[in-house]
Scaffold this active site. Structure first.
Site, PDB file in Angstrom:
ATOM      1  N   GLU A  17       0.835  -1.213   0.000  1.00 37.73           N
ATOM      2  CA  GLU A  17       0.000   0.000   0.000  1.00 37.73           C
ATOM      3  C   GLU A  17       0.866   1.258   0.000  1.00 37.73           C
ATOM      4  OE1 GLU A  17      -3.101   0.014  -1.142  1.00 37.73           O
ATOM      5  OE2 GLU A  17      -3.756  -1.246   0.529  1.00 37.73           O
ATOM      6  N   HIS A  18       0.462   2.203  -0.830  1.00 38.65           N
ATOM      7  CA  HIS A  18       1.193   3.474  -0.960  1.00 38.65           C
ATOM      8  C   HIS A  18       2.628   3.243  -1.420  1.00 38.65           C
ATOM      9  CE1 HIS A  18      -1.636   6.615   0.408  1.00 38.65           C
ATOM     10  NE2 HIS A  18      -2.225   5.590   0.995  1.00 38.65           N
TER      11      HIS A  18
ATOM     12  N   GLY B  96     -12.504   2.458  -1.479  1.00 36.59           N
ATOM     13  CA  GLY B  96     -11.127   1.980  -1.597  1.00 36.59           C
ATOM     14  C   GLY B  96     -11.042   0.730  -2.456  1.00 36.59           C
ATOM     15  N   LEU B  97     -12.073   0.471  -3.273  1.00 36.71           N
ATOM     16  CA  LEU B  97     -12.068  -0.726  -4.128  1.00 36.71           C
ATOM     17  C   LEU B  97     -11.850  -0.350  -5.597  1.00 36.71           C
ATOM     18  CD1 LEU B  97     -14.982  -2.708  -2.450  1.00 36.71           C
ATOM     19  CD2 LEU B  97     -12.522  -2.872  -2.040  1.00 36.71           C
TER      20      LEU B  97
ATOM     21  N   SER C  94     -13.425   4.049  -9.277  1.00 42.58           N
ATOM     22  CA  SER C  94     -13.182   5.105 -10.276  1.00 42.58           C
ATOM     23  C   SER C  94     -12.247   4.590 -11.374  1.00 42.58           C
ATOM     24  CB  SER C  94     -12.633   6.361  -9.616  1.00 42.58           C
ATOM     25  OG  SER C  94     -11.519   6.051  -8.832  1.00 42.58           O
TER      26      SER C  94
ATOM     27  N   ASP D 258      -4.319  -0.046  -9.742  1.00 38.56           N
ATOM     28  CA  ASP D 258      -5.748  -0.302  -9.918  1.00 38.56           C
ATOM     29  C   ASP D 258      -6.066  -0.660 -11.357  1.00 38.56           C
ATOM     30  OD1 ASP D 258      -5.611   0.560  -7.366  1.00 38.56           O
ATOM     31  OD2 ASP D 258      -6.609   2.476  -7.703  1.00 38.56           O
TER      32      ASP D 258
ATOM     33  N   TYR E 184      -3.385  12.206   0.391  1.00 44.27           N
ATOM     34  CA  TYR E 184      -2.768  11.152  -0.430  1.00 44.27           C
ATOM     35  C   TYR E 184      -1.575  11.716  -1.203  1.00 44.27           C
ATOM     36  CZ  TYR E 184      -2.399   7.692  -4.229  1.00 44.27           C
ATOM     37  OH  TYR E 184      -1.945   6.762  -5.136  1.00 44.27           O
TER      38      TYR E 184
HETATM   39  C1  GLA Z   1      -5.146   4.464  -4.470  1.00 42.20           C
HETATM   40  C2  GLA Z   1      -4.400   4.596  -5.799  1.00 42.20           C
HETATM   41  C3  GLA Z   1      -3.448   3.422  -6.012  1.00 42.20           C
HETATM   42  C4  GLA Z   1      -2.553   3.231  -4.794  1.00 42.20           C
HETATM   43  C5  GLA Z   1      -3.368   3.188  -3.503  1.00 42.20           C
HETATM   44  C6  GLA Z   1      -2.512   3.128  -2.269  1.00 42.20           C
HETATM   45  O1  GLA Z   1      -6.013   3.382  -4.504  1.00 42.20           O
HETATM   46  O2  GLA Z   1      -5.319   4.666  -6.861  1.00 42.20           O
HETATM   47  O3  GLA Z   1      -2.701   3.616  -7.186  1.00 42.20           O
HETATM   48  O4  GLA Z   1      -1.576   4.226  -4.745  1.00 42.20           O
HETATM   49  O5  GLA Z   1      -4.227   4.309  -3.409  1.00 42.20           O
HETATM   50  O6  GLA Z   1      -1.772   1.950  -2.249  1.00 42.20           O
END
Ligand code: GLA
Length: 390
Positions: free
Chosen positions: A13-14, A103-104, A107, A150, A202
């Site tokens: 993540e991140h 968070g899924l 978009s 994503d 973010y």
């Molecule tokens: C969002 C972004 C991804 C990723 C996550 C964090 O979902 O779209 O590209 O950076 O945050 O891991």
């Protein structure tokens, strides 16, 4: 008709926006776009609950007001015209069973599906690599400087598998999820609006990581971590001392304290480098079927996101605790954080008990009437490029 699934990120993540490998899997929930090519350049799309939007598809589009879903249609059109040129527009209907702002990656799924619709209407074929050139870049049009995780997961995941996604060059390796492993996505009831206030937070994490790198004089995190970044890099799973990476070893040890980093930069650096190691360890745990280790790594990831990078929130932390008290092997926030969902990992046979536990320990203390609407069984499904279309 085209369709693109959402994803749940299992670990990593991140770090995608720093070019480091991540391990999401595509969900069976998806966004579907039914479309008909038009003779002119008008793009018209209707979506239940979100209304109708229309605009002329010109080579240079400007954004609609912030937060409007039309921006994802515009981002798709812009991505297609940058890479392949503008073409005829569409009349389209968008339907979705993927919750938004959870968070899924709803978009990104919308942008992937709409891009495929525009390409389809113009009889253009695109490879995964070409789409990955166009899509993440195009989404920055919406204002979030996300990574490519994503889009890659939504495009190219394989049925029954998690996707190990590597960047520069883009690549996706399907890792089979052991049959007896189960995943659940549970909403913490705080919305994670990617286009709202969370957007700045973010972007700030991303900027802090990049600034740390610049101050340390390194070209990239991958270079710092020794080539592969995580998988295949020198800082491997189960290797506490990154011996092959003297730079990281000394930075983490003493040198880092003598470099003049702000606390945000230091935190971003610490999270990113430790998360890269966890992804590597998690991939080998999944390949070996070591559920206990995989679960532990998810928890360590959550702790780092909560305490070091500071992108969690009390609701997500309580949800993760409730999952662990209910028999999960691991749980962590998934996606950008600041609200949205946690991914919960348990032996498949224990999943019903984990669900019940979450209903009793977490959702009963909230105004939610039916906890089942807040929990989704996350079965690894295929990406848009591997879908059988009706
Ligand atoms: C969002 C972004 C991804 C990723 C996550 C964090 O979902 O779209 O590209 O950076 O945050 O891991």
């Amino acid at each position: 008709m085209v369709s693109a699934p959402g994803r749940v990120n299992l670990i990593g993540e991140h770090i995608d926006y720093h070019g480091l490998a991540v391990l999401p899997m595509a969900l069976r929930r998806r966004i579907r776009v039914a479309f008909r090519p038009r003779a002119d350049n008008r793009i018209r799309a209707v979506s239940a609950g979100y209304g109708m939007r229309e605009f002329d598809w010109t080579p240079e589009l400007s954004p609609a007001p912030a937060g409007d879903w039309e921006n994802y249609l515009r981002a798709a059109a812009q991505a297609v015209s940058r890479e392949w040129g503008a073409g005829v527009g569409v009349d389209a209907a968008v339907i979705s069973d993927l919750p938004a702002a959870a968070g899924l990656a709803s978009s990104s799924a919308l942008m992937v599906a709409f891009t495929l619709a525009l390409l389809g209407a113009n009889r253009r074929r695109a490879t995964f690599e070409e789409l990955m050139e166009a899509l993440p870049e195009g989404e920055q049009f919406v204002g979030t400087r996300g990574g490519g995780m994503d889009h890659a997961a939504s495009l190219a995941s394989r049925e029954g598998c998690a996707s190990l996604i590597e960047f520069d060059p883009i690549g996706l390796r399907a890792i089979r999820v052991p049959e007896d492993w189960g995943f659940l996505v549970a909403h913490c009831l705080k919305m994670a609006e990617k286009s709202g206030a969370a957007r700045e937070a973010y972007n700030a994490r991303r900027a802090a990581g990049a600034a740390a790198l610049a101050r340390l004089g390194a070209a990239s995190f991958r270079a710092l971590l020794g080539g592969g970044g995580s998988v295949g890099g020198c800082w491997q799973a189960d290797a506490p001392a990154p011996q092959g990476c003297p730079l990281v070893a000394s930075l983490v040890g003493q040198t880092l304290s003598s470099v003049n980093l702000t606390s945000d930069e230091r935190n971003a650096f610490e999270h990113v480098t430790s998360e890269a190691r966890r992804v590597s360890a998690a991939v080998s745990a999944m390949e070996r079927g070591d559920a206990a280790l995989f679960g532990r790594l998810l928890l360590e990831s959550h702790a780092s996101l909560r305490d070091v990078l500071q992108v969690s929130c009390p609701e997500l932390d309580r949800l993760v605790d409730a999952a662990m008290q209910s028999g999960a092997l691991g749980a962590r926030l998934t996606g950008a954080g600041f609200g949205g969902c946690a991914v919960v990992f348990a032996a498949k046979r224990d999943m019903p008990a984990v669900r019940q536990g979450l209903a009793a320990r977490f959702y009963s203390k909230t105004p939610v009437v039916d906890p089942d609407t807040q929990m989704i069984d996350a079965e690894p499904g295929p990406g848009a490029l591997h879908m059988e279309m009706p």
